[in-house]
Motif scaffolding. Structure first.
Motif, PDB file in Angstrom:
ATOM      1  N   THR A 135       0.755  -1.300  -0.130  1.00  0.00           N
ATOM      2  CA  THR A 135       0.094  -0.277   0.119  1.00  0.00           C
ATOM      3  C   THR A 135       1.039   1.652  -0.329  1.00  0.00           C
ATOM      4  O   THR A 135       2.185   1.340   0.812  1.00  0.00           O
ATOM      5  N   ALA A 136       0.238   2.259  -0.625  1.00  0.00           N
ATOM      6  CA  ALA A 136       0.728   3.608  -0.591  1.00  0.00           C
ATOM      7  C   ALA A 136       0.531   4.127  -0.428  1.00  0.00           C
ATOM      8  O   ALA A 136      -0.928   3.956  -0.681  1.00  0.00           O
ATOM      9  N   SER A 137       0.043   6.224   0.077  1.00  0.00           N
ATOM     10  CA  SER A 137      -0.722   6.614   0.006  1.00  0.00           C
ATOM     11  C   SER A 137      -0.556   7.555  -0.758  1.00  0.00           C
ATOM     12  O   SER A 137       0.137   7.252  -1.890  1.00  0.00           O
ATOM     13  N   GLY A 138      -2.008   8.087  -1.570  1.00  0.00           N
ATOM     14  CA  GLY A 138      -2.576   8.438  -2.462  1.00  0.00           C
ATOM     15  C   GLY A 138      -2.302   7.823  -4.073  1.00  0.00           C
ATOM     16  O   GLY A 138      -2.636   7.919  -4.454  1.00  0.00           O
ATOM     17  N   TRP A 139      -2.689   6.680  -3.679  1.00  0.00           N
ATOM     18  CA  TRP A 139      -2.515   5.321  -4.844  1.00  0.00           C
ATOM     19  C   TRP A 139      -3.548   4.354  -4.063  1.00  0.00           C
ATOM     20  O   TRP A 139      -3.943   4.100  -2.927  1.00  0.00           O
ATOM     21  N   ARG A 140      -4.328   3.484  -5.655  1.00  0.00           N
ATOM     22  CA  ARG A 140      -5.481   2.723  -4.828  1.00  0.00           C
ATOM     23  C   ARG A 140      -4.848   1.248  -4.687  1.00  0.00           C
ATOM     24  O   ARG A 140      -3.639   1.471  -5.429  1.00  0.00           O
TER      25      ARG A 140
END
Length: 313
Positions: A135-140
């Motif tokens: 997961t990553a902030s700003g990514w789905r």
């Protein structure tokens, strides 16, 4: 019977013919059938369509060999978009130039490789950003997006003359150039090569080549699917691990470059590799002695092939 003319049609037919057969042997030890692969690709195509991505658009994929990369190729065909596989060794600078050139409407990236995606150079046309295996902030999340998506049902939106794949050259004499390969050109090339080499449903491939390369795409992804064969996925080439996987999964067909086979030969002693029936070696100068040594050591047919990305390949 007419032949398939687009990449997604190859998999629709494989599902109709043998949907329960093993398509991918996954690194974690599980497996995915042709039916499961197509179902996930249809959901991904639904994600693309919901983001407004369709015919004429491009979707870049920056990841190692994986089920997600294979699914993205099929989903792009279903949605009518062109797939842009990105070399997994690219630096952030190289990716910035590539994204600026092809202006992808969607981007799918493996979480461990996000540090080489320069956000400040991403084109304003970007409508979808998916991250796989993390997961990553700003990514789905890729898996989350698939779970929430509806299938893109019905026939694929790609036409035979549409761009199926854009692969960037190595840029040895200038900036890398995007090589546009048509849907039917990709399929026709794979039909001819798989017919000459006699691939069949009982075969099992191993991805020692990266699936983002034209060589790996053609053999381990498209030719294998045309035959209805299964493919053992390994994210990165490791000579010792590859030999162990050949023995464990009874791999029958291998495609790779000469240095791979030279390195693998160092780990073959004492292994039961009688399962191998065909090796295709190319992508660089192939010493005659290498082919002779492989035939002698393994007792299987070893052929040399030539191709280049510009001719599909």
């Amino acid at each position: 019977m007419t032949m398939p003319r687009t990449v997604d049609e190859v998999f629709v037919r494989a599902d109709a013919r043998q949907g329960g057969a093993v398509h991918l042997v996954l690194p974690g030890g599980g497996a995915a059938s042709y039916g499961e692969t197509l179902a996930r690709a249809r959901r991904l195509a639904g994600v693309l369509a919901a983001a407004g991505i369709g015919p004429g658009d491009r979707v870049a994929a920056f990841m190692r060999t994986s089920r997600e990369l294979h699914e993205s190729y099929i989903a792009c065909g279903l949605a009518g978009a062109g797939a842009v596989p990105v070399n997994g060794l690219n630096t952030a600078r190289e990716n910035g130039l590539l994204f600026a050139d092809c202006a992808p409407a969607g981007l799918i990236v493996e979480a461990s490789m996000l540090d080489r995606v320069p956000a400040e150079i991403l084109p304003g046309s970007m409508r979808l950003r998916l991250v796989t295996q993390g997961t990553a902030s700003g990514w789905r999340s890729y898996d989350g997006a698939l779970e929430a998506s509806r299938d893109l049902a019905g026939p694929g939106r790609s036409r035979p003359e549409d761009a199926g794949l854009i692969i960037y050259s190595s840029g040895t004499t200038g900036a890398p150039k995007g090589i546009v390969l048509g849907q039917q050109a990709l399929v026709d090339n794979a039909l001819m090569a798989s017919g000459v080499l006699g691939y069949r449903a009982a075969d099992r491939f191993l991805t020692i080549l990266p699936s983002y390369s034209s060589f790996g795409y053609s053999f381990d992804f498209l030719q294998a699917a045309l035959a209805g064969a299964s493919t053992v996925l390994t994210p990165l080439f490791d000579a010792a691990a590859a030999v162990e996987l050949i023995e464990r999964h009874r791999v029958t067909c291998l495609a790779g470059v000469p240095t791979m086979f030279v390195r693998m030969a160092e780990h073959m002693a004492g292994r039961d590799l009688a399962c191998l029936r065909l090796i295709d070696v190319g992508g660089g100068p192939v010493p005659e002695k290498l082919k002779q040594d492989l035939r002698a050591a393994l007792g299987c047919e070893t052929v040399e092939s030539y191709g280049l990305t510009e001719i599909s390949p």
